[in-house]
Write a protein that holds these residues in place. Structure first.
Motif, PDB file in Angstrom:
ATOM      1  N   SER A 113      -2.758   7.376  -6.516  1.00 42.81           N
ATOM      2  CA  SER A 113      -3.237   8.073  -5.322  1.00 42.81           C
ATOM      3  C   SER A 113      -3.183   7.200  -4.080  1.00 42.81           C
ATOM      4  CB  SER A 113      -4.679   8.552  -5.529  1.00 42.81           C
ATOM      5  OG  SER A 113      -5.596   7.465  -5.431  1.00 42.81           O
ATOM      6  N   GLY A 114      -3.138   5.864  -4.278  1.00 39.20           N
ATOM      7  CA  GLY A 114      -3.150   4.931  -3.166  1.00 39.20           C
ATOM      8  C   GLY A 114      -4.521   4.705  -2.570  1.00 39.20           C
ATOM      9  N   ARG A 115      -5.569   5.309  -3.142  1.00 31.79           N
ATOM     10  CA  ARG A 115      -6.921   5.198  -2.564  1.00 31.79           C
ATOM     11  C   ARG A 115      -7.701   4.018  -3.104  1.00 31.79           C
ATOM     12  NH1 ARG A 115     -10.285   9.096  -3.738  1.00 31.79           N
ATOM     13  NH2 ARG A 115      -9.109   9.984  -5.481  1.00 31.79           N
ATOM     14  N   TYR A 116      -7.252   3.441  -4.230  1.00 28.24           N
ATOM     15  CA  TYR A 116      -7.971   2.323  -4.844  1.00 28.24           C
ATOM     16  C   TYR A 116      -7.013   1.168  -5.110  1.00 28.24           C
ATOM     17  CZ  TYR A 116     -11.666   5.748  -5.629  1.00 28.24           C
ATOM     18  OH  TYR A 116     -12.633   6.702  -5.448  1.00 28.24           O
ATOM     19  N   LEU A 117      -7.524  -0.039  -4.917  1.00 29.88           N
ATOM     20  CA  LEU A 117      -6.755  -1.246  -5.202  1.00 29.88           C
ATOM     21  C   LEU A 117      -7.459  -2.013  -6.310  1.00 29.88           C
ATOM     22  CD1 LEU A 117      -4.321  -3.034  -4.231  1.00 29.88           C
ATOM     23  CD2 LEU A 117      -6.031  -4.389  -3.033  1.00 29.88           C
ATOM     24  N   TYR A 124      -9.449   1.588  -0.693  1.00 27.00           N
ATOM     25  CA  TYR A 124      -8.556   1.255   0.419  1.00 27.00           C
ATOM     26  C   TYR A 124      -8.755   2.257   1.551  1.00 27.00           C
ATOM     27  CZ  TYR A 124      -4.174   0.692   3.043  1.00 27.00           C
ATOM     28  OH  TYR A 124      -3.230   0.505   4.024  1.00 27.00           O
ATOM     29  N   GLN A 125      -9.204   1.745   2.705  1.00 29.63           N
ATOM     30  CA  GLN A 125      -9.424   2.554   3.900  1.00 29.63           C
ATOM     31  C   GLN A 125      -8.748   1.844   5.069  1.00 29.63           C
ATOM     32  OE1 GLN A 125     -13.777   2.519   3.452  1.00 29.63           O
ATOM     33  NE2 GLN A 125     -13.708   4.684   2.873  1.00 29.63           N
ATOM     34  N   ALA A 169       0.842  -1.189   0.000  1.00 34.98           N
ATOM     35  CA  ALA A 169       0.000   0.000   0.000  1.00 34.98           C
ATOM     36  C   ALA A 169       0.880   1.242   0.000  1.00 34.98           C
ATOM     37  CB  ALA A 169      -0.910  -0.010   1.227  1.00 34.98           C
ATOM     38  N   ALA A 170       0.366   2.340  -0.536  1.00 36.65           N
ATOM     39  CA  ALA A 170       1.145   3.577  -0.610  1.00 36.65           C
ATOM     40  C   ALA A 170       1.573   4.060   0.768  1.00 36.65           C
ATOM     41  CB  ALA A 170       0.331   4.653  -1.323  1.00 36.65           C
ATOM     42  N   ASP A 171       0.764   3.776   1.795  1.00 36.47           N
ATOM     43  CA  ASP A 171       1.129   4.186   3.152  1.00 36.47           C
ATOM     44  C   ASP A 171       2.039   3.186   3.850  1.00 36.47           C
ATOM     45  OD1 ASP A 171      -0.574   2.086   3.775  1.00 36.47           O
ATOM     46  OD2 ASP A 171      -2.182   3.356   4.569  1.00 36.47           O
ATOM     47  N   GLY A 172       2.347   2.064   3.181  1.00 40.35           N
ATOM     48  CA  GLY A 172       3.254   1.073   3.735  1.00 40.35           C
ATOM     49  C   GLY A 172       2.674   0.212   4.832  1.00 40.35           C
TER      50      GLY A 172
END
Length: 350
Positions: free
Chosen positions: A155-159, A174-175, A91-94
């Protein structure tokens, strides 16, 4: 250069090579890390940890730590919550590792979500999404879902989960702080019997490109807020080619000007396209033989001056020159024997 392999013949798990990106040369094999079928490799943002999916009937995900000399040491591993995992991404946030369990056996495909601690350690899966339904257009390959690839948009908001068995790309929001961390968002319906395999996004996220393994094709797609819209459908093999096709890996150049995709089966060529940055459409530039069988994966070197192909069926890595200005693949520079190579990761030493 870290190379994943299928454990067979002379192969021994993950192999570590010197790689000279100025001269274009694969050097000494520094290390062989014994582990079972590490078919896909993911480097942590700090580059001190490597995650590898072990593509077995009881899938696992391993974590390996790199020391200052670049050597790998195995740490913990966790079940992948499915069989034959083929792909993973952070994930973008790791905070999570997403794993695509292809499911080569009788069980359906599974997308699993493994938490990652602040130190990079893997924890047991927090969530899994079962892909049970197949389109059955191809009764052998599509009897049930086969999750082949899981990637986030920039954006890291969708997978996005590419399901070869269902002819779909399933989209999740992604939440990370909710339970479960993936929420249904939309899905993209690929052509019947086409078999979506791998997906890549342009850097700005406006466009995406998808290989269709079973039909040997490539789709150019527009993207906005998790929704994919078709722009262009291209056949990888040349007109008149009657042999078996099997679209595989694809990658954009670092500058986004060129897209590379591989056609396997009996064609075994890299196909190079020029990318229209405004419209996202593709223009054919070149077809270049991989000079081997069943190219599983390929990679552009960090400088962009070289391209490496993992010819799984020929037990070798081929190193080609590449022109960063016009995108074309040039001469074969080197061949290195590696049993069933599957993936590449490049890392810099101190």
């Amino acid at each position: 250069m870290l190379v994943g392999t299928y454990t067979a013949g002379s192969s021994a798990g993950i192999q570590v090579f010197d790689f000279d990106d100025r001269a274009g040369h694969i050097g000494e094999r520094r290390q062989e890390v014994p582990c079972s079928n590490p078919s896909w490799l993911v480097l942590s943002p700090s580059a001190d940890l490597l995650y590898a999916v072990h593509e077995d009937s009881e899938g696992r995900v391993g974590c390996f730590r790199r020391d200052a000399s670049g050597r790998l040491e195995a740490c913990e591993s966790q079940p992948s919550e499915g069989d034959h995992p083929t792909h993973a991404s952070l994930a973008a946030d790791g905070r999570h590792l997403f794993v695509a369990n292809y499911a080569a056996d009788r069980e359906p495909g599974v997308l699993s979500v493994l938490p990652v601690t602040a130190e990079g350690a893997l924890l047991r899966a927090r969530h899994k999404q079962i892909h049970a339904r197949g389109s059955a257009i191809d009764p052998e390959r599509q009897a049930h879902g086969h999750v082949h690839c899981v990637v986030s948009d920039p954006s890291g908001r969708y997978l996005f989960a590419c399901d070869l068995g269902a002819d779909e790309v399933v989209v999740h929001r992604y939440q990370p702080d909710t339970e479960p961390p993936l929420q249904p968002a939309s899905y993209f319906e690929a052509p019947p019997g086409s078999g979506p395999r791998h997906l890549v996004f342009s850097q700005d996220g406006r466009f995406a490109y998808l290989t269709l393994e079973l039909s040997g094709e490539l789709l150019a797609l527009a993207h906005a807020e998790g929704v994919l819209t078709p722009l262009q459908r291209l056949r990888l093999a040349p007109d008149g080619f009657q042999g078996k096709v099997a679209a595989g890996a694809l990658h954009l150049s670092a500058d986004g000007r060129f897209l590379y995709a591989v056609d396997r089966g009996e064609h075994n060529h890299l196909v190079v396209y020029r990318v229209d940055p405004d419209a996202g459409r593709l223009d054919l530039l070149q077809r270049r033989s991989c000079e081997g069988q069943e190219p599983r994966e390929f990679a552009l070197s960090p400088s962009g001056r070289f391209l490496l192909v993992a010819n799984q069926g020929s037990d070798c890595i081929r190193l080609f020159e590449r022109d960063p200005h016009d995108g074309r693949i040039g001469a074969l520079l080197q061949t290195v024997s590696v049993g069933a190579p599957s993936d590449f990761v490049f890392v810099s030493l101190p």
